[in-house]
Design a protein around this motif. Structure first.
Motif, PDB file in Angstrom:
ATOM      1  N   ARG A  59     -27.936  80.236  -0.339  1.00  0.00           N
ATOM      2  CA  ARG A  59     -27.399  81.106   0.707  1.00  0.00           C
ATOM      3  C   ARG A  59     -28.451  82.122   1.103  1.00  0.00           C
ATOM      4  O   ARG A  59     -29.087  82.735   0.260  1.00  0.00           O
ATOM      5  CB  ARG A  59     -26.169  81.850   0.205  1.00  0.00           C
ATOM      6  CG  ARG A  59     -24.944  80.995   0.189  1.00  0.00           C
ATOM      7  CD  ARG A  59     -23.742  81.792  -0.203  1.00  0.00           C
ATOM      8  NE  ARG A  59     -23.552  82.935   0.706  1.00  0.00           N
ATOM      9  CZ  ARG A  59     -22.715  83.913   0.463  1.00  0.00           C
ATOM     10  NH1 ARG A  59     -22.005  83.919  -0.623  1.00  0.00           N
ATOM     11  NH2 ARG A  59     -22.598  84.904   1.317  1.00  0.00           N
TER      12      ARG A  59
ATOM     13  N   THR B 133     -28.856  85.593   2.737  1.00  0.00           N
ATOM     14  CA  THR B 133     -28.131  86.796   3.125  1.00  0.00           C
ATOM     15  C   THR B 133     -29.134  87.918   3.346  1.00  0.00           C
ATOM     16  O   THR B 133     -30.312  87.788   3.024  1.00  0.00           O
ATOM     17  CB  THR B 133     -27.136  87.216   2.029  1.00  0.00           C
ATOM     18  OG1 THR B 133     -27.872  87.526   0.847  1.00  0.00           O
ATOM     19  CG2 THR B 133     -26.120  86.123   1.733  1.00  0.00           C
ATOM     20  N   ARG B 134     -28.650  89.018   3.852  1.00  0.00           N
ATOM     21  CA  ARG B 134     -29.530  90.177   4.051  1.00  0.00           C
ATOM     22  C   ARG B 134     -30.129  90.610   2.712  1.00  0.00           C
ATOM     23  O   ARG B 134     -31.299  90.950   2.615  1.00  0.00           O
ATOM     24  CB  ARG B 134     -28.752  91.312   4.685  1.00  0.00           C
ATOM     25  CG  ARG B 134     -29.562  92.592   4.769  1.00  0.00           C
ATOM     26  CD  ARG B 134     -28.832  93.643   5.506  1.00  0.00           C
ATOM     27  NE  ARG B 134     -29.221  93.475   6.899  1.00  0.00           N
ATOM     28  CZ  ARG B 134     -28.676  94.081   7.914  1.00  0.00           C
ATOM     29  NH1 ARG B 134     -27.673  94.895   7.708  1.00  0.00           N
ATOM     30  NH2 ARG B 134     -29.099  93.887   9.126  1.00  0.00           N
TER      31      ARG B 134
END
Length: 97
Positions: free
Chosen positions: A75, A77-78
């Protein structure tokens, strides 16, 4: 994002195929290969698809032997982006940042 590519198995196969052959000898034997490409493949580092296919062709390997079905994707993500290594910020000689 995770590769559907078993980089470690590819590196081990390349090392096995080139056992006893120096990187320079391999590059001289196969003109489509270069020293950096062979070194990256032996060490399991990232390769371009063109380099990967050139190595497979020269060493008579089947590219799909290194494909991993159902590879788990990482994943993005930020938080994971912010955790990536970056170079330190330094001031420029012109006085700007």
């Amino acid at each position: 994002m995770a590769d559907p590519f078993d980089r470690e198995r590819f590196a081990a196969t390349v090392r096995r195929r080139l056992d006893g052959v120096s990187t320079r000898q391999a590059a001289a034997t196969w003109p489509t290969l270069n020293i950096a490409m062979i070194s990256r493949a032996r060490n399991g580092e990232n390769l371009t698809i063109g380099s990967f296919l050139a190595l497979c062709k020269a060493l008579r390997l089947r590219p799909f032997d290194f494909h991993v079905d159902g590879a788990k994707r990482r994943r993005v993500t930020r938080k994971t982006i912010l955790q990536q290594a970056v170079t330190a910020s330094v001031t420029c000689e012109t006085g700007g940042n």
